[in-house]
Write an enzyme that holds these catalytic residues in place. Structure first.
Site, short mmCIF file in Angstrom:
data_model
loop_
_atom_site.label_atom_id
_atom_site.label_comp_id
_atom_site.label_asym_id
_atom_site.label_seq_id
_atom_site.Cartn_x
_atom_site.Cartn_y
_atom_site.Cartn_z
CB CYS A 2 -0.84 0.02 1.27
SG CYS A 2 -1.77 -1.50 1.54
NE ARG A 27 4.26 1.73 -1.50
CZ ARG A 27 5.42 1.11 -1.39
NH1 ARG A 27 6.40 1.41 -2.19
NH2 ARG A 27 5.60 0.18 -0.47
CD1 TRP A 74 -3.01 -4.43 -5.19
CD2 TRP A 74 -1.96 -5.77 -3.75
NE1 TRP A 74 -2.79 -5.62 -5.81
CE2 TRP A 74 -2.15 -6.46 -4.96
CE3 TRP A 74 -1.32 -6.43 -2.70
CZ2 TRP A 74 -1.74 -7.78 -5.15
CZ3 TRP A 74 -0.91 -7.74 -2.89
CH2 TRP A 74 -1.12 -8.39 -4.11
CG ASN A 100 2.93 -1.06 2.85
OD1 ASN A 100 2.36 -2.04 2.38
ND2 ASN A 100 4.12 -0.66 2.46
N GLY A 101 1.66 -3.51 4.98
CA GLY A 101 2.32 -4.73 5.45
C GLY A 101 1.29 -5.77 5.85
CD GLU A 482 10.03 -9.31 -18.92
OE1 GLU A 482 9.84 -10.20 -18.08
OE2 GLU A 482 9.74 -8.12 -18.73
CE LYS A 486 6.47 -6.62 -18.73
NZ LYS A 486 7.66 -6.94 -17.97
CD GLU A 489 3.41 -7.30 -16.18
OE1 GLU A 489 3.19 -7.20 -14.98
OE2 GLU A 489 4.55 -7.18 -16.68
CG HIS A 505 9.45 -32.76 -26.00
ND1 HIS A 505 9.82 -34.06 -26.26
CD2 HIS A 505 10.49 -31.99 -26.42
CE1 HIS A 505 11.03 -34.10 -26.77
NE2 HIS A 505 11.47 -32.84 -26.89
CE LYS A 604 7.48 -0.71 -11.12
NZ LYS A 604 7.73 -1.41 -12.38
C1 AGP Z 1 6.89 -7.35 -14.17
O1 AGP Z 1 6.39 -6.56 -15.17
C2 AGP Z 1 6.21 -7.30 -12.88
N1 AGP Z 1 5.83 -6.01 -12.48
C3 AGP Z 1 6.79 -8.18 -11.78
O2 AGP Z 1 6.97 -9.46 -12.30
C4 AGP Z 1 8.09 -7.72 -11.08
O3 AGP Z 1 9.18 -7.84 -11.92
C5 AGP Z 1 8.28 -8.57 -9.81
O4 AGP Z 1 7.20 -8.36 -8.95
C6 AGP Z 1 9.58 -8.30 -9.10
O5 AGP Z 1 9.66 -6.99 -8.63
P1 AGP Z 1 11.02 -6.37 -8.14
O6 AGP Z 1 11.94 -6.32 -9.31
O7 AGP Z 1 10.66 -5.00 -7.64
O8 AGP Z 1 11.55 -7.26 -7.06
#
Ligand code: AGP
Length: 609
Positions: A2, A27, A74, A100-101, A482, A486, A489, A505, A604
């Site tokens: 958060c 966040r 969040w 937050n936590g 990757e 992308k 997400e 396979h 994030k």
């Molecule tokens: C990728 O687009 C994501 N936002 C996510 O996978 C991210 O890379 C992951 O949560 C790790 O975050 P960090 O690099 O801040 O540790």
């Protein structure tokens, strides 16, 4: 996961809190709330949904109080509803608290507090803290928060207001970030720097188990055991421009286009052997320790884990050190065999990912040297590690990681080259070629970005696919992972990243005209193999988009569409090959009307398990 902000000063607190929450929305953004002290009372407003809902609410209810806290949530415990939004109040309405936590022992504490007569208004783990504060309060808010936090297990960044002490905010942290901004007659509190940048650049980073009391006159820092702490503030040199969109419609697109500069900042100057030695010599881990490393274990999550997979290829190729790349959420609960001769590399953009941080602590307990590869200065992972390589990508606001990824790739390549030179496994000529290839990356990235219009056209042509298979080999298998991540997400399209040689396979059974394979071609031994894998897909009716150099006639012959990239050394090819895949996901998301910077269900920084 958060965002917290607090303000004490001469202005109506809301004027600082709402814009601050906007800059913290990355966040978490499923509900938001504020509390201010006004006319001897605590006034609070909360709303489920995006921050704009809260802003609408407050437009009809002006709040004048000059001391206040705000929160963007969040959800972890309790649905995103008004009742579960922060701030939370105690039974008497004397305290308001944001958090937050995660409070892991909240159920036990709640049972006890209910037996003692406390009434709960939410399903959150957070609310126990404010009731504990209420129980402990004897006219000293700092002492009451300290007593409350003594009982909780888990992670927290908290800030609390008290009706009876209307000139202050008291805050504390354990395993969640919190910073204090120092102004002239005004003080600020936030989860992260961009929230307070318009007001001050003088920042105090709260360390683990520390608390801060903010009044207009200043800030007092203490440990949670009550001992005073004296710390010189850090001056933050980011400008506000860097944290804003800079003319692009989305942060993600801006950050994709920032990659040449971001990578240049990671490299930080000339790419030659002596600079490399200076660079890694100053990271906090003894050169001798690195020289005698027998094994490398990379620990990371999500996109950062993909960077780790590329790092594994590079470290094994260039330094000849056996390397494994572990998902942090698995590593932390496994039985890793570690010792002083194993270098653990924790890769993380935010430096706050809970699983990665736990993995680092696990490794340190086992006596392994830990090197953090991180973007956010002063964040938790670098502070828990023995050494740190900062990637200097600048603030990344888009939830989808882009420039953080390419800068992590550069960091891992430099690390592999350094280890190879230190151990004598990499000859000077090869090292020189790799370093020149790294030095050429800003230009190569600009070239890759210049193909944006073609990527947009590709997105239009293939957006109707039922499913996407991103396939790659060797250095570019992680690129395939990757690319698939992308598009999942931000465009919410089904995609899988797969080893091209593995298709036969099993997954090849899925191939029909509704399947598009995005094939990332690598130079070297696997190039021809990839061509055969692509032909197998085409023969079964699948459509193929190739990521390959513009002059790769073979790739052009077998693919329906080519996304051109510059021809570079295979070791650095993941850096340029990922660019069209980032853009493809971006354009698919825009075509699909998605919220590119704030995709649903994501945040994030994943600061909880
Ligand atoms: C990728 O687009 C994501 N936002 C996510 O996978 C991210 O890379 C992951 O949560 C790790 O975050 P960090 O690099 O801040 O540790």
């Amino acid at each position: 996961m958060c965002g917290i902000i607090g303000y004490v000063g001469p202005r109506p607190a809301i004027e600082v809190i709402l814009p601050g929450l906007r800059r913290l929305e990355y966040r978490g953004y499923d509900s938001a709330g504020v509390a201010v002290l006004e006319g001897g009372e605590l006034q609070y407003d909360r709303a489920p949904g995006r921050l704009s809902v809260l802003e609408g609410l407050l437009a009809g209810r002006p709040r004048e109080g000059t001391v206040g806290v705000g929160h963007t949530r969040w959800a972890t415990h309790g649905e995103p509803t008004e009742a579960n939004a922060h701030p939370h109040l105690d039974c008497t309405g004397r305290f308001a608290l944001v958090h937050n936590g995660i409070i892991e022992n909240h159920a036990v504490l709640k049972d006890r507090l209910v037996r003692e007569g406390h009434r709960f208004g939410s399903y959150t783990d957070t609310e126990v803290i404010v009731h504990l504060v209420e129980s402990s309060y004897r006219g000293d808010l700092e002492a009451a928060l300290r007593a409350a936090l003594d009982e909780v297990e888990g992670s927290f960044a908290v800030a609390v207001l008290c009706r009876d002490e209307p000139d202050r905010i008291v805050a504390a942290r354990r395993n969640s970030p919190l910073i204090v901004g120092l102004g002239d007659g005004a003080q600020y509190l936030a989860s992260d720097v961009p929230a307070i940048l318009p007001y001050t650049r003088k920042v105090l980073y709260l360390e683990e188990e520390e608390m801060a009391t903010l009044t207009r006159e200043g800030v007092a820092l203490r440990r949670l055991d009550g001992t005073a702490v004296h710390r010189t503030p850090t001056t933050v040199d980011w400008d506000m421009e860097a944290a804003e969109k800079g003319g692009y419609p989305h942060f993600m697109l801006k950050e994709i286009h920032e990659q040449p500069e971001a990578v240049r900042a990671t490299i930080g100057g000339k790419t030659d052997r002596s600079r490399l030695r200076r660079l890694f010599g100053g990271l906090g881990i003894e050169a001798e320790t690195l020289q005698h490393v027998e094994r490398v274990v990379v620990v990371a999550c999500g996109t950062a884990w993909h960077a780790g997979l590329v790092g594994k290829c590079a470290i094994e190729d260039l330094a000849g050190i056996p390397t494994q790349c572990e998902i942090a959420s698995e590593f932390r609960y496994g039985a890793p065999v570690l010792g002083r001769d194993t270098l653990v590399v924790a890769v993380t953009q935010s430096g706050e990912t809970a699983d990665t941080l736990a993995g680092v602590r696990r490794a340190r307990e086992a006596g392994a040297p830990v090197l953090a590869v991180c973007n956010v200065l002063g964040s938790s992972v670098p502070r828990a590690s023995e050494g740190v390589f900062y990637t200097h990508a600048g603030p990344e606001i888009g939830v989808a990681s882009t420039k953080a990824y390419t800068t992590q790739l550069v960091a891992m390549t430099l690390l592999a080259t350094y280890l190879g030179l230190q151990r004598g496994t990499l000859d000077r000529q090869r090292a020189g070629r790799v370093l020149r290839a790294v030095g050429g990356l800003p230009g190569a990235l600009r070239e890759a970005l210049a193909a944006d219009a073609m990527v947009q056209e590709c997105a239009r042509r293939f957006q109707d696919s039922r499913t996407f298979f991103y396939i790659g080999r060797r250095y570019n298998l992680p690129t395939a992972f990757e690319g698939a991540l992308k598009i999942k997400e931000i465009a919410y399209l089904h995609a899988e990243g797969y080893g091209a040689g593995e298709m036969k396979h099993g997954p090849i059974a899925l191939v029909d005209p509704g399947l598009t394979a995005v094939a990332v071609f690598s130079e070297g031994a696997t190039h021809d193999k990839m061509r055969s894998n692509v032909e197998e897909i085409r023969a079964r009716g699948g459509r193929v988009v190739a990521v390959a150099p513009a002059d790769d006639a073979e790739a052009a012959r077998v693919a329906d569409f080519v996304l051109p990239v510059p021809r570079v050394d295979e070791v650095v090819s993941p850096v340029v090959n990922v660019v069209p895949l980032q853009l493809l996901a971006y354009h698919m998301a825009v075509l699909g009307g998605r919220d590119v910077d704030r995709p649903r269900n994501l945040a994030k920084s994943v600061t909880v398990e």
